[in-house]
Design an enzyme around this catalytic site. Sequence first.
Site, mmCIF file in Angstrom:
data_model
loop_
_atom_site.group_PDB
_atom_site.id
_atom_site.type_symbol
_atom_site.label_atom_id
_atom_site.label_comp_id
_atom_site.label_asym_id
_atom_site.label_seq_id
_atom_site.Cartn_x
_atom_site.Cartn_y
_atom_site.Cartn_z
ATOM 1 N N SER A 143 0.839 -1.191 0.000
ATOM 2 C CA SER A 143 0.000 0.000 0.000
ATOM 3 C C SER A 143 0.882 1.252 0.000
ATOM 4 C CB SER A 143 -0.970 -0.027 1.184
ATOM 5 O OG SER A 143 -2.085 0.796 0.908
ATOM 6 N N LYS B 233 -21.065 17.387 9.091
ATOM 7 C CA LYS B 233 -20.079 17.833 10.088
ATOM 8 C C LYS B 233 -19.698 16.732 11.073
ATOM 9 C CE LYS B 233 -17.294 20.713 11.915
ATOM 10 N NZ LYS B 233 -16.040 20.987 11.200
#
Length: 296
Positions: free
Chosen positions: A112, A164
């Site tokens: 990765s 949010k």
Amino acid sequence: MAKNKTTIVLLILFGFCFISLFFVLVALLVKPDVSFGNRVAVIELEGVIEDSRDIVRQFKKYRDDTSVRAIVLRIDSPGGGVAPSQEIYEAVRKTRAAGKPVVASMGSVAASGGYYVACPADTIVANPGTITGSIGVIIQYPKIDKMLDKIGIEFITIKSGNFKDILSPFRDTTKSESRYLHDFIMNAYDQFVGAVSSERNMDIEKVKSCADGRVYTGVQAKEIGLIDLLGTYEDAIELAGKLGGIEGQPKTIREKKKQPGLFELMFEEDALSGLRKQAGIPIIKTYPAVYYQYGF
């Protein structure tokens, strides 16, 4: 009289040392490679990539060092944060663009983000059994609302916008949030795939065909074009020497790992994090983040 003789002897010794030092300095200025040139610098990237600053600093240091002819980036990492992985990637790319060869040497794991940072190297060398690949992006977060329900605790959130408190562990994720997060993850994924395609000179569809998060051995990675050569760390050093125009066996240099002092052990968070990583103790994140990382 004896005192005068002693003074004369000391002056002669001082003069001899001064002249010797003068000729050594002249030799270094005229031909700096006599004692300190023809070197390969080794930069070691180990563990989860959480902070890029030290690795980036080393690349800049050796990039500007004229006595260093090439750099070996030794990688033993499952990857880590997207941003620090990208910063190391840029440091490798800039070093190669500046004309200083970089060889990526993969150890046990270079997956990765650990693979991402290797991509801009001039040559990628892996062992046959190296675990690499794992091209993809992941985000994880805990969900504890059911546990809180059992003990009678409820969290009230007042927010300025719908997204949010996204990834809040205190409630289920909505469908619109899931779609948003998927688009967010895929944007970071496209950046990864684009970097591999560009640096490895591979068609982007071919990259996508092997970029579903799966890992490969070094042998498999070579077959699909993710690495260049099968070999050991010593092979990578030798290759870096050749790319740097060094004849014979190159000398290697590396920075000594700083051991944390008592003050750091007591008060410095970074030192404690390093000790936890060395001891194999997982570091629990207090906030969600996006990762180029294999193995959670």
